[in-house]
Design an enzyme around this catalytic site. Sequence first.
Site, mmCIF file in Angstrom:
data_model
loop_
_atom_site.group_PDB
_atom_site.id
_atom_site.type_symbol
_atom_site.label_atom_id
_atom_site.label_comp_id
_atom_site.label_asym_id
_atom_site.label_seq_id
_atom_site.Cartn_x
_atom_site.Cartn_y
_atom_site.Cartn_z
ATOM 1 N N LEU A 137 0.821 -1.211 0.000
ATOM 2 C CA LEU A 137 0.000 0.000 0.000
ATOM 3 C C LEU A 137 0.856 1.262 0.000
ATOM 4 C CD1 LEU A 137 -0.037 0.991 3.225
ATOM 5 C CD2 LEU A 137 -1.753 -0.795 3.353
ATOM 6 N N GLU A 180 1.150 5.376 0.916
ATOM 7 C CA GLU A 180 0.590 6.425 1.752
ATOM 8 C C GLU A 180 -0.239 7.349 0.870
ATOM 9 O OE1 GLU A 180 3.411 8.465 4.226
ATOM 10 O OE2 GLU A 180 4.344 6.581 4.813
ATOM 11 N N LEU A 234 6.629 7.195 -13.893
ATOM 12 C CA LEU A 234 7.475 7.791 -14.928
ATOM 13 C C LEU A 234 7.389 9.310 -14.864
ATOM 14 C CD1 LEU A 234 6.875 5.473 -18.038
ATOM 15 C CD2 LEU A 234 8.861 5.539 -16.529
ATOM 16 N N CYS A 236 9.793 4.645 2.644
ATOM 17 C CA CYS A 236 10.003 3.311 2.065
ATOM 18 C C CYS A 236 11.104 3.249 1.010
ATOM 19 C CB CYS A 236 8.690 2.811 1.473
ATOM 20 S SG CYS A 236 7.363 2.791 2.684
ATOM 21 N N LYS A 286 14.750 4.001 2.197
ATOM 22 C CA LYS A 286 15.170 2.980 3.173
ATOM 23 C C LYS A 286 15.330 1.610 2.496
ATOM 24 C CE LYS A 286 11.668 1.261 5.799
ATOM 25 N NZ LYS A 286 11.466 -0.178 5.764
#
Length: 442
Positions: A159, A161, A256, A266, A269
């Site tokens: 998912l 955010e 793109l 995400c 990291k």
Amino acid sequence: MDVTIIGTGYVGLVTGVCLASLGNKVVCFDIDRDKISKLKEGRVPFFEPGLQDLVKEGMAKGNLRFTVELSDALQDASFVFLCVGTPPTEIGSADLSFIEEAVRQIGLTLDHDIYLVTKSTVPVGTNRRLLSLVSEALEEVGRDPRQIHVTMLSNPEFLREGSAVDDFMKPDRILVGADERWGADILLRMYAPFECPKVIMRLESAELAKYTANAFLAAKISFINEIAEIAEKTGADIREVAEAIGLDPRIGSKFLKAGIGYGGSCFPKDTRALYQIAGSAGLDFHLLSAVIEVNNRQRDRFVARIRETLGDLTGKKIGIWGLAFKANTDDVRESSAIDIVRRLFAEGADITAYDPQGMESARKMLGDTIQYASDPLSAAAGADALCVLTEWPLFRSVNGVKLAEVMRGTHVFDGRNVLADLRMETYGLTYHGIGLCKNLPL
Ligand code: UGA
């Protein structure tokens, strides 16, 4: 089904609330007392469209509750979802101390069989290690791990955010990593209402697939950002190029959009962690290190362009539109916008910023190094230049005549190409996008 969620961040809360709305009995556990007391009052501690209503609905129906007591959370649990953060360590690998501690505590508390489902993003091999940890903890309190059966499952989350509820309720695929098929099949019953491919695989494959998905999407962004630079230097327009290649189903049109690069909790990291995972396997993931490098360079390039245009930035007034790492969220973690603001500040710029949702979280990071405005026009008032750093659609509705009137200078640096088709030149403004051709479209 009786579900326990461990950790009420984005992934945990969205998973818990959505599973409750599907009719499961869900209890969400967190060690953060403050967060849990807010949730008990039906208040969501962060901005995520649609979530607040579902929390209230779940609680009203008696399907959703919150607790800080692990024994309470686990007493009826059949499925325990691990949704604990795995933040980056200094060297970029995933810090597993929180999830390991959570699993140990579960082992110390558990008195019946469960399916232990990992939603957190964890390096390859982690689920197997978590299973050993839970057995050790059971033994520590005198329970026989052969009597209390823990079935380990990996169920990575995809998912995003800002559209998390929708992504959960309309998934494009569901992945379950398991040691034995029957365990995965039982978890998949919970997802029966969803019509999408459901794939069962080895634990290790599921773990690696999650990192690979994020790294691949990050690579798409860095790739288009490099092409954007070529476009800019050769008279092509990146929007036309992206449209052309996106029509090839093997490439696809999503991810793109050229800009100041990816951010968030995400991609940065997970790309670094995957690089470390490869390194631990004795491999040098050249391509991924280039993806990361290009992403950082996008920010350098953006600031360099402002400097080249305005000259020395000391004392220059710069208005900022957007601080969140993307639109529809208040999250500023690893936001390209925050990084750019910091760089401009370091060069002596006098900054005023506005973000529709991210002001509070940005203030925690930037403090009083900048000023905060209550609307887009106030952020631009008196500015020598305006920078658009987050792709909020709201920025497109700002009146161009008024914008030109309130600004002192004329330069608009759009790091997301949000205003690209609004012909800012007609208001006397000088527009700088990413990878765009200055000439009128055909
Ligand atoms: C990402 C993935 O998209 C989810 O599938 C995954 O579940 C999630 O990470 C996770 O691992 O938990 P998210 O971080 O919410 O989701 O954000 P994205 O929508 O993927 O955007 C990431 C960044 O890329 C943003 O800064 C966005 O502005 C940037 N981006 C995105 C671009 O620069 N260009 C694009 O074309 C698309």
